[in-house]
Design a protein around this motif. Structure first.
Motif, short mmCIF file in Angstrom:
data_model
loop_
_atom_site.label_atom_id
_atom_site.label_comp_id
_atom_site.label_asym_id
_atom_site.label_seq_id
_atom_site.Cartn_x
_atom_site.Cartn_y
_atom_site.Cartn_z
N ARG A 585 5.39 -67.42 -34.33
CA ARG A 585 5.83 -66.85 -35.56
C ARG A 585 4.98 -66.54 -36.33
NH1 ARG A 585 10.21 -66.72 -39.25
NH2 ARG A 585 8.95 -65.85 -40.96
N LYS A 586 4.38 -67.48 -36.77
CA LYS A 586 3.43 -67.41 -37.74
C LYS A 586 1.84 -67.80 -37.31
CE LYS A 586 2.21 -68.94 -42.24
NZ LYS A 586 2.50 -69.98 -43.61
N ILE A 587 1.07 -66.94 -37.16
CA ILE A 587 -0.39 -66.79 -36.41
C ILE A 587 -1.34 -67.02 -37.57
CG2 ILE A 587 -1.77 -66.16 -34.75
CD1 ILE A 587 0.59 -64.77 -33.58
N ARG A 588 -2.31 -67.74 -37.65
CA ARG A 588 -3.25 -67.83 -38.82
C ARG A 588 -4.53 -66.71 -38.09
NH1 ARG A 588 -5.05 -73.96 -39.54
NH2 ARG A 588 -6.24 -73.49 -37.48
N ARG A 589 -5.31 -66.18 -39.08
CA ARG A 589 -6.12 -65.16 -38.81
C ARG A 589 -7.01 -65.63 -38.00
NH1 ARG A 589 -7.59 -60.14 -41.22
NH2 ARG A 589 -9.55 -59.40 -40.62
N GLU A 590 -7.81 -66.91 -38.17
CA GLU A 590 -8.87 -67.44 -37.44
C GLU A 590 -8.24 -67.74 -35.81
OE1 GLU A 590 -7.79 -70.83 -40.09
OE2 GLU A 590 -7.64 -68.70 -40.16
N ASP A 591 -6.85 -67.99 -35.85
CA ASP A 591 -6.28 -68.33 -34.37
C ASP A 591 -6.43 -66.93 -33.66
OD1 ASP A 591 -6.40 -70.92 -35.18
OD2 ASP A 591 -4.18 -70.94 -35.42
N ILE A 592 -6.14 -65.80 -34.46
CA ILE A 592 -5.82 -64.67 -33.77
C ILE A 592 -7.30 -64.20 -33.08
CG2 ILE A 592 -5.34 -62.05 -34.04
CD1 ILE A 592 -3.52 -62.81 -36.49
N LEU A 593 -8.30 -64.42 -33.87
CA LEU A 593 -9.69 -64.12 -33.29
C LEU A 593 -10.02 -65.10 -32.05
CD1 LEU A 593 -11.21 -63.69 -36.60
CD2 LEU A 593 -10.60 -61.94 -35.29
N VAL A 594 -9.32 -66.14 -32.01
CA VAL A 594 -9.68 -67.15 -31.00
C VAL A 594 -9.13 -66.76 -29.85
CG1 VAL A 594 -9.46 -69.77 -30.02
CG2 VAL A 594 -10.48 -69.19 -32.44
N ALA A 595 -7.52 -66.52 -30.07
CA ALA A 595 -6.77 -65.96 -28.92
C ALA A 595 -7.44 -64.77 -28.41
CB ALA A 595 -5.36 -65.73 -29.36
N HIS A 596 -7.90 -63.72 -29.04
CA HIS A 596 -8.43 -62.68 -28.59
C HIS A 596 -9.80 -62.87 -27.58
CE1 HIS A 596 -9.23 -58.18 -28.24
NE2 HIS A 596 -10.66 -58.56 -28.64
#
Length: 904
Positions: A585-596
């Motif tokens: 539900r809550k995603i940190r910006r740096e985690d979004i980049l890693v997921a991508h």
């Protein structure tokens, strides 16, 4: 397991879609007359007629179908709180009705008659009378329209004057009765929204979006224009840009539209469609619950509609009319009238449903991406279906789709300008042959009916059509990967699965794997919802989306270790790691980049290790693989995908289906239950807290069971409890003394030298409710039940704190095995537990979630020892958003991060 990511790898630069060019979209959309004038084919003219009717919609318009009284009430809504105390008989009738909401009318009659026997002077309304009074109080009713009895079209809008179905030729009316063969209902949204503002507390809850938007804007200013984390649609750049340019005002209400098909019976043709409205003005903790989700329309079967626009038209016409005129709302909290213009944010559906909404060709087309990106697909020789393989097959010469490799990390993006340009090109087709060619070239099948919505009142086309994380993460990816690993995927005769090195889930291996999945059930907490059944036996008999989700991202990484060979196993673990981030539900910006980075790598490697540029394997590369490349950028655009997923729609279909009381006429009964749901939801919003008891009062307040102790901040002690004090065991007392000693807490009359002999008396509690809605249970009570009758909920994730509050005693697992941790790319934490491990004492606030600890024998680890792997509930919020909670909890808040595992 901590889903926050501290990767040693440098995340790849994420190529975000640029901010939508709203001014350009609005100018293109406003120029629809010029675009539509070029339309040559009759089918286009029908779609355009529906669109033009929406653009000119008014509440009293030609296609409104509302009664004069209903129109008058919408334009001049009641401006006072309804006083239920003025009519005690009505109030009693409402109490009885709400108490029997899921029972038959006979239950209401029986209760009413019992009261009247004791108090004959009471004039309690009958069941029919109370339903009419509810409609009168709330203003919420339905509008019926005739439809083809074969479900081809609805006789609405441009079809309203027809007496014969334009598709199958069947007449609209039954010759004997002179009535329509079949009708469907639409529930106008305006009266529902007006009712929600007629109670001060309900009105205050509807201000969530305004308050949250102000917080987000302040956060943007503090962080130089970027957000550190994303936890709602309101964080998305599309929404914020519409706020910035004035398309969305504080007085407006923001809606999401969701459509899906429903199969009412497992073994009987019963295809019908339902759509709902979700209010982004409510907080995420509320907007997805049963009592806040608003059914909008019901499209009966038995067949799929041939023209969905005609069925959606009445609901969208009403929406467009309210947008054109403005919706007058009375705010009970401030006693003021204000004008609101509804904003349609997102339109969501599964794959087949989305093709109805966006007018695109669907997933088998050359441009099959539901987000309308410009990546072309490739097809096999003489094959009609296209597949989004970015790597060109070896020795591939196929005119129109033999383009060179496309980099996975830099997909070309689309724009409204390109959409309208292509739409004009398709509409200008002079004949059917040219239409098919241009449809292939552009990916547009027809103009979307949502083009009838004012450009400034919709998020933008195609941007308003979001992704579908529910089906993608569960059904789609599971079906593809398991078909590969089982060797059941369609294949060329010269490419038998026996030669696939990844096809390992066959024969006894597959049978044993299914048994391991089923054996995990007792170790998965009850609040994990439905556990995966034996997948080897049940995969073809109704395996649910939640089972696939828990299997793929919870159990499979551990259970496939040592079975699925590298590089396929490590490749799969990369997907798991990324999806565990995306599903939050809550995603940190740096985690979004890693997921991508992980998802780009997964999609690229998938083509390298499975498809291998072989023409005969082109069909391996499905749209589900391509869709992964859009997931992370879409978080920046419209927030975490869970906030716009189909989970809410699926839950609504499920619980409405359970309420069907008349199997002989399920469609009509389903429609009436949906209407009643809307009316009761509106009524509950208007009720004073004392009217209907705890069940319908104070949506934000958690009702604790008898004997519970509220510890604050969402924590509570729940019974059972020791009836009398008992002496601690020596090991427990030493752990408690050590805790006090480390924190320099003075124990009255006890010196440090006396700690070894100190053994206080205590009273134990059986359960602890956590802020996220889960219930952590103690071994004291849970351990007394047979394993086959329990879903173990005493394994918890903790983060240590230096503060001192109520305490909990736990025994810990070992550190995760480092070799398995590395081999699984950090997705499998395997820990050892010994029954006689020394207990430790922690602050209760250190416990942040309940996890599963599933025993399993891993290659390389001593089978004589108790090794268990960690399973966390995917995203944690997924089921909560659908209205599923632990039995003792209805509310929760965001999951936090932890760094230790414990067994209570």
């Amino acid at each position: 397991m901590d889903h926050s990511v501290n990767s040693e790898e440098t995340p790849a630069t994420i190529h975000l879609h640029p901010l939508p060019q709203y001014e350009h979209y609005e100018s293109e959309a406003a120029d629809l007359d010029n675009i539509f004038e070029v339309a040559q084919l009759s089918d286009f003219r029908t779609s355009i007629d529906f669109i033009n009717a929406l653009r000119d919609a008014t509440l009293g318009g030609e296609y409104s179908n509302l009664s004069p009284a209903a129109i008058q009430r919408i334009r001049n809504p009641p401006s006072k709180v309804f006083d239920f105390s003025e009519d005690p008989d009505l109030r009693l009738g409402l109490d009885i009705f709400l108490a029997n909401i899921n029972s038959s009318a006979d239950a209401y009659h029986s209760t009413r008659e019992a009261i009247k026997r004791r108090y004959p002077a009471d004039s309690i309304p009958s069941h029919d009378q109370i339903k009419r009074r509810i409609e009168e109080i709330t203003g919420v009713g339905s509008v019926s329209h005739p439809m083809c009895k074969n479900s081809c079209v609805a006789f609405t809008g441009p079809f309203s004057q027809l007496d014969i179905c334009p598709r199958c030729g069947v007449t609209k009316f039954c010759p004997e009765t002179k009535k329509p063969y079949q009708e469907f209902i639409t529930i106008p949204i305006a009266p529902v929204l007006q009712a929600l503002w007629r109670d001060p507390k309900s009105a205050d809850r509807l201000r969530y979006r305004r308050r949250k938007t102000q917080e987000i804007i302040a956060e943007l200013q503090e962080n130089s224009g970027s957000l550190p984390s994303y936890d709602d649609f309101l964080h998305g750049s599309d929404y914020l840009e519409n706020v910035r340019n004035g398309n969305i005002q504080d007085s407006d209400m923001v809606l999401m539209f969701s459509l899906d098909g429903a199969q009412l019976y497992a073994h009987k043709s019963s295809d019908c469609w339902i759509y709902i409205w979700v209010l982004f003005d409510l907080s995420p903790e509320e907007r997805y619950k049963k009592k806040h989700v608003l059914p909008g329309g019901f499209i009966p079967g038995p067949n799929k509609p041939k023209n969905m626009d005609s069925f959606l038209f009445p609901g969208l016409y009403h929406l467009a009319a309210v947008q054109n005129e403005g919706l007058l709302l009375w705010d009970a909290s401030s006693d003021r009238l204000f004008l609101s213009r509804l904003f349609l944010a997102l339109n969501t559906a599964d794959g087949p449903g989305m093709a109805y909404l966006n007018g695109l060709v669907g997933h088998h087309g050359k441009y099959g991406c539901r987000l309308y990106c410009t990546v072309p697909g490739r097809h096999k020789p003489n094959g009609p279906h296209y597949y989004p393989a970015l790597l060109k097959p070896t020795n591939f010469s196929m005119p129109g789709c033999d383009h060179n490799d496309i980099p996975h990390d830099s997909l070309p993006c689309t724009s409204s300008q390109l959409y309208f340009q292509n739409l004009r090109h398709v509409l200008n087709s002079p004949n059917d042959t040219q239409y098919k060619r241009r449809r292939l070239e552009t990916g547009i099948s027809k103009p979307s009916i949502f083009l009838g919505i004012q450009p400034v009142r919709v998020l933008g086309i195609p941007g308003c059509f979001g992704s579908d994380i529910m089906h993608l993460s569960s059904f789609n990816l599971c079906d593809l990967l398991l078909s590969l690993w089982r060797g059941t995927l369609d294949h060329d005769k010269d490419d038998p699965p026996s030669e696939w090195p990844w096809a390992v889930l066959v024969g006894d291996v597959w049978t044993l794997h299914g048994q391991h999945v089923a054996a995990a059930t007792p170790y998965l907490p009850g609040q994990f919802d439905r556990p995966p059944r034996n997948i080897a036996e049940k995969i073809n008999s109704g395996y649910k989306a939640w089972e696939f989700l828990l299997y793929l991202y919870g159990l499979a990484p551990a259970l496939l270790h040592g079975i699925l060979p590298n590089p396929y196993y490590l490749h799969f673990c990369g997907l798991v790691k990324a999806m565990r981030i995306i599903l939050q539900r809550k995603i940190r910006r740096e985690d979004i980049l890693v997921a991508h980075t992980l998802l780009v790598s997964f999609a690229h490697e998938f083509e390298l290790i499975y498809y291998q540029r072989q023409i005969e394997r082109l069909h391996f590369v499905r749209q589900s693989i391509h869709a992964l490349l859009h997931l992370a950028p879409e978080v920046f655009r419209i927030g975490p995908p869970i906030c716009s997923s189909q989970w809410t729609m699926e839950r609504t279909i499920g619980n409405l289906g359970q309420e069907i009381r008349q199997p002989s006429n399920p469609y009509a009964n389903l429609s009436q239950r949906g209407l009643l749901r809307c009316q009761v939801n509106a009524l509950i919003a208007m009720l004073p807290e004392s009217l209907a008891g705890a069940k319908y009062s104070a949506p934000n307040r958690v009702q604790l069971p008898r004997g519970a102790i509220d510890l604050g901040d969402g924590y509570a002690l729940l019974r059972a409890q020791d009836h009398r004090l008992r002496s601690m065991q020596k090991s427990e007392a030493r752990a408690l003394a050590m805790y006090f000693n480390q924190r320099r807490v003075n124990i009255t009359a006890i010196t440090p030298s006396q700690y070894p002999d100190w053994c206080p008396d205590i009273a134990r509690w059986a359960r602890l409710r956590l802020p996220n809605g889960q219930i952590a249970r103690s071994k004291w009570k849970e351990g007394s039940k047979p394993l086959e009758k329990v879903r173990i909920s005493r394994n918890v994730k903790v983060v240590f704190s230096s503060h001192i509050f109520t305490l909990a005693m736990i025994s810990t697992y070992s550190d995760p095995d480092p070799i398995l941790f590395k081999e699984s790319a950090g997705t499998v934490l395997v820990c050892k537990y010994t029954e006689d491990s020394a207990p430790i004492v922690i602050d209760y606030r250190a416990i942040i979630s309940v996890v599963g600890m599933v025993p399993h024998n891993f290659h390389g680890l001593n089978v004589e020892e108790d090794w268990r792997f960690v399973v966390e509930k995917p995203g944690l919020d997924v089921a909560r958003f659908g209205g599923v909670y632990d039995n003792d909890s209805e509310e929760g808040r965001d999951n936090e991060e932890g760094n230790a595992l414990g067994s209570n």
